[in-house]
Scaffold this active site. Sequence first.
Site, mmCIF file in Angstrom:
data_model
loop_
_atom_site.group_PDB
_atom_site.id
_atom_site.type_symbol
_atom_site.label_atom_id
_atom_site.label_comp_id
_atom_site.label_asym_id
_atom_site.label_seq_id
_atom_site.Cartn_x
_atom_site.Cartn_y
_atom_site.Cartn_z
ATOM 1 C CD GLU A 91 -2.794 -1.172 2.432
ATOM 2 O OE1 GLU A 91 -3.987 -1.387 2.260
ATOM 3 O OE2 GLU A 91 -2.280 -0.996 3.535
ATOM 4 C CB CYS A 140 5.088 -2.983 16.539
ATOM 5 S SG CYS A 140 6.823 -2.618 16.209
ATOM 6 C CB CYS A 143 2.001 -2.068 13.676
ATOM 7 S SG CYS A 143 2.371 -1.929 11.924
ATOM 8 C CD GLU A 187 12.702 -0.734 10.700
ATOM 9 O OE1 GLU A 187 11.700 -0.266 11.276
ATOM 10 O OE2 GLU A 187 13.726 -0.059 10.498
ATOM 11 C CB SER A 218 9.585 6.013 10.150
ATOM 12 O OG SER A 218 9.095 5.596 11.408
ATOM 13 C CB SER A 241 8.784 3.870 16.092
ATOM 14 O OG SER A 241 8.504 4.253 14.764
ATOM 15 C CG LEU A 242 11.134 6.603 22.268
ATOM 16 C CD1 LEU A 242 12.359 5.806 21.885
ATOM 17 C CD2 LEU A 242 11.515 8.040 22.573
ATOM 18 C CG HIS A 243 5.461 3.942 19.762
ATOM 19 N ND1 HIS A 243 5.094 5.135 19.210
ATOM 20 C CD2 HIS A 243 5.698 3.116 18.714
ATOM 21 C CE1 HIS A 243 5.096 5.038 17.889
ATOM 22 N NE2 HIS A 243 5.475 3.823 17.559
ATOM 23 C CG ASN A 317 -4.135 5.830 13.096
ATOM 24 O OD1 ASN A 317 -4.902 6.751 13.340
ATOM 25 N ND2 ASN A 317 -2.991 6.003 12.438
ATOM 26 C CB CYS A 360 0.672 5.687 11.423
ATOM 27 S SG CYS A 360 1.413 7.142 10.785
#
Length: 368
Positions: A91, A140, A143, A187, A218, A241-243, A317, A360
Amino acid sequence: SSLIYDFSQSELKEIFKDWGEPPYRAKQIWEGLYKHLYDTPSEFTTIPTPLRKKLEREFDWNPLSPVTILNSSDKQTIKTLLKLRDGNLIEAVLMKYSGSSDYSSDNDSSLHNGSKSIVLREKKRRTLCISSQVGCGMGCVFCATGQIGFKRNLSSGEILAQVIYYARLLSKVKERVSNVVLMGMGEPFQNYDNVMVAIDRLNASDGFALGARRFTISTVGLVPAIRRFADEKRQINLAVSLHQINNEKRSEIMPINRKWNLDELLNACRYYVQKTNRRVTFEWALINGENDSENTAIELSERLKGIHCHINAIPLNPTGGYSGQATSRQRAAKFKETLERAGFSCTIRMRRGIDIQAGCGQLAGSFV
Ligand code: SAH
Ligand code: SF4
């Protein structure tokens, strides 16, 4: 047969040499592909017909066929499901931003508004979010791409063809791609070489000529790749990407944290800033009750102290395989405020294309 977008200009030169053709043919093909955005040999009118026929036979000119095209209800986001030659699906998303309402605390060219430094982004940004792999093996939990697992890497040509696909679409309305983010499926640092070749190819001034600074990679936090990227001193933007800022909690949602923990990751980020003199962006998906409290924001600011960075927060999301919920608008605003009070720049990214699952982490290669 081989994908035409997988070849560099000098590789094309070699091929034409083998064919007994003059070397300037390579330049003609290159400019046709990357300047005029031709998509079949028949469009190359400066090339003799027999050679056009041979080019048609010898190369694959059509790496990506659109299967489904979805427009978000606000018409600002277009998501395309693209079929690769082997049948796999990826996509790519186009996001349109138009000037006046699009303020952020980015530091490109600030103007002052009372006490708050704000930026009026250049009008008509056309940002593409592209894929680097079919699926992703990083796992993750929040995701959708992670939820399907890793299938294969994309070739450099398959990566850059996503940009060419949208560039062609935009050129019909006299618009251009302004930014490219590698935040689609996959990734990018797990497919390092192909990603860099794709960017370099789009970067070439005698072709597509999109500046390196217009690209953002990213990463989930592959430490050796971040260090390599830093050593190469590229002008491409880096987002990490930390989160979560607690090892136990980060490992729970991002398995890669068990391999390279937060200390190792933040050290690699410091190294990147030091080597390149550029700031790093930290991505933070705000998950209700998980990582969106004032205390977490304070802890985050303490851990990031001394790292030249920007924090890009986005309400989570929704995806099928994860029960976490998005943070409320108020909690997101409070999170941002706390970081800003601690001296950090932070934006809350708008959630885009949610109604077409183009946000995302929502890209799963299928339309349900
Ligand atoms: N693999 C890379 C790039 C693709 S994901 C990476 O992980 O950084 C792009 C961004 O979307 C990452 O910051 C990722 O953490 C984030 N993301 C993934 N799922 C999400 C979700 N459900 N909601 C919000 N952001 C999400
Ligand atoms: Fe892969 Fe990025 Fe999704 Fe993690 S967030 S599973 S690294 S695409």
